[in-house]
Design a protein around this motif. Structure first.
Motif, mmCIF file in Angstrom:
data_model
loop_
_atom_site.group_PDB
_atom_site.id
_atom_site.type_symbol
_atom_site.label_atom_id
_atom_site.label_comp_id
_atom_site.label_asym_id
_atom_site.label_seq_id
_atom_site.Cartn_x
_atom_site.Cartn_y
_atom_site.Cartn_z
ATOM 1 N N MET A 1 70.617 36.290 21.095
ATOM 2 C CA MET A 1 71.153 38.226 20.967
ATOM 3 C C MET A 1 72.546 37.769 21.645
ATOM 4 O O MET A 1 72.797 36.830 22.469
ATOM 5 N N ILE A 2 73.367 38.514 20.947
ATOM 6 C CA ILE A 2 75.187 38.234 21.348
ATOM 7 C C ILE A 2 75.413 39.334 21.904
ATOM 8 O O ILE A 2 75.028 40.774 22.366
ATOM 9 N N PHE A 3 76.030 39.027 23.820
ATOM 10 C CA PHE A 3 76.499 40.657 23.803
ATOM 11 C C PHE A 3 78.246 40.727 24.453
ATOM 12 O O PHE A 3 78.852 39.410 24.784
ATOM 13 N N TYR A 4 78.699 41.179 24.436
ATOM 14 C CA TYR A 4 80.459 41.411 24.610
ATOM 15 C C TYR A 4 80.391 42.023 25.769
ATOM 16 O O TYR A 4 80.275 42.955 26.283
ATOM 17 N N LYS A 6 83.108 43.710 28.587
ATOM 18 C CA LYS A 6 83.874 44.186 28.654
ATOM 19 C C LYS A 6 85.222 43.765 29.653
ATOM 20 O O LYS A 6 84.796 43.418 30.350
ATOM 21 N N ASP A 7 86.596 44.297 29.162
ATOM 22 C CA ASP A 7 87.551 43.134 30.425
ATOM 23 C C ASP A 7 87.583 44.071 32.020
ATOM 24 O O ASP A 7 87.405 42.945 33.165
ATOM 25 N N THR A 15 77.497 46.304 32.098
ATOM 26 C CA THR A 15 77.222 45.424 30.664
ATOM 27 C C THR A 15 75.627 44.470 31.899
ATOM 28 O O THR A 15 74.893 44.481 30.692
ATOM 29 N N SER A 18 72.327 45.981 32.427
ATOM 30 C CA SER A 18 71.567 46.187 30.733
ATOM 31 C C SER A 18 71.260 45.221 30.860
ATOM 32 O O SER A 18 70.377 45.216 29.937
ATOM 33 N N CYS A 22 67.169 44.643 29.480
ATOM 34 C CA CYS A 22 66.879 44.045 27.846
ATOM 35 C C CYS A 22 66.331 43.542 27.990
ATOM 36 O O CYS A 22 64.725 43.401 27.210
ATOM 37 N N ILE A 29 56.977 43.050 26.220
ATOM 38 C CA ILE A 29 56.507 43.331 25.391
ATOM 39 C C ILE A 29 56.287 42.270 24.858
ATOM 40 O O ILE A 29 55.222 42.423 24.372
ATOM 41 N N ILE A 30 57.053 41.512 24.405
ATOM 42 C CA ILE A 30 56.562 39.655 24.350
ATOM 43 C C ILE A 30 55.108 39.584 25.306
ATOM 44 O O ILE A 30 54.140 39.284 24.485
ATOM 45 N N CYS A 32 52.472 41.936 26.315
ATOM 46 C CA CYS A 32 51.491 42.153 26.256
ATOM 47 C C CYS A 32 51.655 41.908 24.829
ATOM 48 O O CYS A 32 50.084 42.001 24.780
ATOM 49 N N SER A 33 52.118 41.567 23.944
ATOM 50 C CA SER A 33 51.902 41.314 22.549
ATOM 51 C C SER A 33 50.928 40.316 22.280
ATOM 52 O O SER A 33 49.380 39.973 21.878
ATOM 53 N N LEU A 36 47.008 40.616 23.655
ATOM 54 C CA LEU A 36 46.587 41.776 23.262
ATOM 55 C C LEU A 36 45.822 40.106 21.714
ATOM 56 O O LEU A 36 44.755 40.478 21.539
ATOM 57 N N LEU A 37 47.201 39.894 21.073
ATOM 58 C CA LEU A 37 46.909 38.987 19.925
ATOM 59 C C LEU A 37 45.594 37.886 20.702
ATOM 60 O O LEU A 37 45.069 38.030 19.846
ATOM 61 N N GLY B 5 81.485 49.015 23.695
ATOM 62 C CA GLY B 5 80.374 47.878 24.128
ATOM 63 C C GLY B 5 79.014 46.835 24.591
ATOM 64 O O GLY B 5 80.022 45.817 24.732
ATOM 65 N N PHE B 6 78.440 46.857 24.948
ATOM 66 C CA PHE B 6 78.344 45.790 25.194
ATOM 67 C C PHE B 6 76.634 45.241 24.747
ATOM 68 O O PHE B 6 76.766 43.893 24.851
ATOM 69 N N ILE B 7 76.165 45.784 23.743
ATOM 70 C CA ILE B 7 75.529 44.843 22.672
ATOM 71 C C ILE B 7 75.810 45.240 20.688
ATOM 72 O O ILE B 7 76.278 46.450 20.389
ATOM 73 N N GLU B 8 75.897 44.445 20.223
ATOM 74 C CA GLU B 8 76.353 44.578 18.826
ATOM 75 C C GLU B 8 75.001 45.481 17.847
ATOM 76 O O GLU B 8 73.554 45.110 18.540
ATOM 77 N N THR B 11 72.033 43.267 16.820
ATOM 78 C CA THR B 11 71.106 43.316 17.713
ATOM 79 C C THR B 11 70.474 44.289 18.256
ATOM 80 O O THR B 11 68.972 44.556 18.483
ATOM 81 N N PHE B 18 61.260 45.135 16.479
ATOM 82 C CA PHE B 18 60.329 44.566 17.007
ATOM 83 C C PHE B 18 59.808 45.122 18.224
ATOM 84 O O PHE B 18 58.667 44.689 18.262
ATOM 85 N N SER B 22 55.367 45.808 17.544
ATOM 86 C CA SER B 22 54.765 45.638 19.468
ATOM 87 C C SER B 22 54.164 46.492 19.327
ATOM 88 O O SER B 22 52.707 46.333 19.270
ATOM 89 N N MET B 26 49.719 46.988 18.443
ATOM 90 C CA MET B 26 48.779 47.580 19.358
ATOM 91 C C MET B 26 48.089 48.211 19.103
ATOM 92 O O MET B 26 46.836 49.163 19.569
ATOM 93 N N ILE B 29 45.306 46.918 17.476
ATOM 94 C CA ILE B 29 43.787 45.931 17.914
ATOM 95 C C ILE B 29 43.486 47.423 18.421
ATOM 96 O O ILE B 29 42.188 47.077 19.049
#
Lengths: 159, 133
Positions: A1-4, A6-7, A15, A18, A22, A29-30, A32-33, A36-37, B5-8, B11, B18, B22, B26, B29
């Protein structure tokens, strides 16, 4: 993931928060998945085993029914999964031996049948048989608490 | 060019995809687990049918059960859960009233056959099945 970032110093804090949120959400989520899997795969494997056990159980049921349908008489209450009975005057037994093989014993002669592999697997406890009149209730108890059951009629005489 | 912004965007799309995947996983399942519960209930129903039919045919007598079940009779949840079917005679556990509408076995005489209905609405999934003999 690429994040930018700000100055502007004030916005940089937001950010970062955030980004952390994220990452946290994605990790949850990963996790849980994956959980469950993995539980799904275990359940699927168990259900295949369960079908195999049902097949074995019905093999037992049919065998017991066939052996006892004519004039089989249970000698005593069923003990330790061993069914002692007489059929056409001969004393015989049906049981599962210590290796989990379903056996038929007739006056010392010993015969293994119906199950080339063990009837009992790592998840199972020994066979439990109870009797009510001319009905036998055969139960495979699982260590997880579940059980497979079948009912066998002996001395079939339609009423 | 200065990016805002902070995210592309790609992404963001990846995260959205994703998340959708997910949620779909779920759902699959959950539906698998529900179907599994229904399978267990069907297995239980088949076992009870087998017990009742064999007891009627080889122990109690079909005519006797037809007399007993001229009006609908029930095997209640308490008796089902305590395995009374294996321990007591069928005629001793039949009751004319339902204790709990969520789980019971109903036996009644139709024109020329006996019908057994198995209802189990416990464990989240509704299940109703019947058999004639």
């Amino acid at each position: 993931m690429i994040f930018y970032f700000k100055d502007n110093k004030k916005k940089k804090g937001i950010t970062l928060i955030s980004l952390i949120i994220c990452l946290a959400v994605s990790s949850i989520i990963i996790a849980c998945s994956l959980d469950l899997l993995s539980s799904l795969f275990i359940r699927m494997k168990e259900s295949v085993n369960s079908e195999h056990r049902i097949y074995k159980l019905y093999n037992i049921m049919i065998t017991v029914e066939n052996f006892m349908e004519e004039d089989g008489v249970i000698l005593d209450n069923v003990k330790n999964g061993r069914i002692d009975y007489t059929c056409k005057g001969k004393e015989s037994s049906l049981f599962i031996d210590s290796n989990g093989i379903f056996c038929f014993e007739n006056k010392g002669s010993y015969e293994k049948f119906n199950s080339p592999d063990s009837m009992i697997d790592e998840y199972m406890e020994p066979l439990v048989v109870s009797q009510k009149g001319n009905l036998l209730y055969i139960t495979f108890k699982m260590k997880k608490g579940e059980s497979l059951k079948c009912c066998v009629a002996i001395n079939k005489e339609k009423k | 060019m200065k990016k805002k912004g902070f995210i592309e965007a790609d992404t963001l799309v990846a995260i959205a995809l994703f998340s959708i995947l997910s949620i779909t996983a779920m759902n699959i399942i959950l539906s698998y687990r529900n179907r599994e519960i229904i399978c267990i209930k069907r297995e239980e129903a088949n076992y009870y049918y087998e017990c009742i039919i064999k007891e009627c045919k080889y122990q109690l007598g079909v005519d006797k059960i037809k007399d007993l079940c001229a009006s609908p009779m029930y095997i209640n949840k308490t008796d089902i859960n305590s395995n009374s079917i294996e321990k007591k005679d069928l005629k001793d556990i039949l009751s004319s009233d339902i204790e709990d509408g969520d789980k019971y076995i109903k036996i009644y005489d139709t024109d020329d056959k006996v019908k057994i209905e198995y209802v189990d609405n416990t464990r989240g999934e509704k299940f109703k099945d019947d058999i004639l003999f």
